[in-house]
Design an enzyme around this catalytic site. Structure first.
Site, PDB file in Angstrom:
ATOM      1  N   TYR A 135       0.867  -1.176   0.000  1.00 29.30           N
ATOM      2  CA  TYR A 135       0.000   0.000   0.000  1.00 29.30           C
ATOM      3  C   TYR A 135       0.903   1.226   0.000  1.00 29.30           C
ATOM      4  O   TYR A 135       1.546   1.538   1.001  1.00 29.30           O
ATOM      5  CB  TYR A 135      -0.903  -0.058   1.231  1.00 29.30           C
ATOM      6  CG  TYR A 135      -1.921   1.056   1.400  1.00 29.30           C
ATOM      7  CD1 TYR A 135      -2.026   2.136   0.530  1.00 29.30           C
ATOM      8  CD2 TYR A 135      -2.826   1.015   2.471  1.00 29.30           C
ATOM      9  CE1 TYR A 135      -2.962   3.131   0.708  1.00 29.30           C
ATOM     10  CE2 TYR A 135      -3.774   2.010   2.661  1.00 29.30           C
ATOM     11  CZ  TYR A 135      -3.833   3.065   1.779  1.00 29.30           C
ATOM     12  OH  TYR A 135      -4.771   4.064   1.970  1.00 29.30           O
ATOM     13  N   LYS A 163      -1.532  -1.459  -3.914  1.00 29.36           N
ATOM     14  CA  LYS A 163      -2.492  -0.366  -4.019  1.00 29.36           C
ATOM     15  C   LYS A 163      -1.674   0.918  -4.072  1.00 29.36           C
ATOM     16  O   LYS A 163      -0.944   1.237  -3.126  1.00 29.36           O
ATOM     17  CB  LYS A 163      -3.430  -0.326  -2.814  1.00 29.36           C
ATOM     18  CG  LYS A 163      -4.389   0.870  -2.871  1.00 29.36           C
ATOM     19  CD  LYS A 163      -5.051   1.167  -1.543  1.00 29.36           C
ATOM     20  CE  LYS A 163      -5.903   2.436  -1.658  1.00 29.36           C
ATOM     21  NZ  LYS A 163      -6.424   2.881  -0.356  1.00 29.36           N
TER      22      LYS A 163
END
Length: 292
Positions: A135, A163
């Site tokens: 992330y 992400k």
């Protein structure tokens, strides 16, 4: 068998009651709103205010989401803590609940080198059985996961993607290039302004904060893209871009999403961190809701 992570996953808000405590009943309602609109659930993320939740609350939030979804769509949970040790500790509890994947934010507050990020993520992926997504959100952490680092980590069999919430088309494209060269490594977009661009470039999904407010609009980007109607997908993206610009012009934080939901009649509670909305902000958000 775990479900594939794809399409729209809503970075769902964590609902609080009138006393500021976690409210499972309100949480279940928000999960149902997303399922009804074709979206999956990503819990304990930035819009879920993970930074003001206790460990037990994060576990409870995940438990409620998994139970309410009941296998109808993927559930992804964020487990990133400031240390490797605490991330693994939380991850071991979260993976017991039946999530399909977890995401791990880069360590924050203290600057770390790329080789230290590789150690951090490798240790986490080694310790967990649930699939791990990196992330990347450097504006919040102060630490950037470089594309070369992501490519190295993609070699780990339990690290399935990233992400990217860096917020730029350049950052997104760099990770898409990594994914296009490494089979089994997927990209999920973070900024709501880049959902369509991500899909065109090969992203498998998007984790959207604005899907809390406009679940149908966000899902239309994915649904139309998947059906091959790029014009409608792009039109939905343009509508979302205007929504994002206007909403975050009030207060650029997850609290703006919660305030919009509240003004829409959704009982989600008040954000725990200190944030104030002026009368002008409220009027702007009400106008946005009216247009929706």
């Amino acid at each position: 068998m775990r479900k594939k992570i794809e399409g729209i996953l809503t970075a769902i808000v964590t609902t609080f009651d009138d006393n500021g405590d976690f409210c499972p009943k309100r949480m279940r309602k928000q999960v149902q709103r997303q399922l009804t609109n074709g979206n999956s659930v990503f819990c304990n993320g930035t819009n879920g205010e993970f930074f003001v939740l206790s460990t037990q609350e994060k576990i409870k939030v995940t438990e409620v989401c998994v139970d309410e979804v009941a296998g109808r769509s993927p559930v992804m949970a964020h487990i990133g803590e400031i240390s490797t040790r605490e991330t693994i500790k939380l991850g071991k509890e979260i993976e017991k609940l039946g999530v399909d994947a977890v995401s791990v934010i880069a360590p924050y507050f203290i600057p770390v080198k790329q080789e230290e990020l590789i150690y951090h993520y490798t240790a986490i992926a080694d310790a967990l059985t649930v699939p791990v997504f990196l992330y990347n959100i450097p504006v919040r952490t102060g630490n950037t996961i470089q594309p070369e680092t992501a490519a190295k980590l993609a070699e780990h069999p339990n690290i399935l993607g990233i992400k990217d919430s860096a917020g730029s088309a350049e950052s997104l494209q760099a990770f898409l290039d990594v994914a296009n060269n490494i089979h089994g490594f997927d990209v999920l977009t973070g900024p709501d302004s880049l959902i369509y661009q991500g899909f065109v470039g090969g992203a498998v999904g998007s984790i959207s904060g604005l899907a809390n407010v406009a679940p149908g609009y966000i899902n239309a980007i994915w649904r139309n893209f998947k059906e091959g109607d790029l014009a409608k997908s792009k039109a939905a993206q343009d509508a979302v871009g205007n929504l994002r610009k206007n909403l975050y012009a009030t207060v650029f934080s997850p609290a703006a999403v919660k305030k919009a939901l509240t003004l829409m009649g959704e009982d989600v509670g008040v954000s725990r961190y200190p944030v104030m909305f002026s009368d002008e902000h409220i009027a702007t958000i009400k106008n946005i809701i009216k247009k929706l």
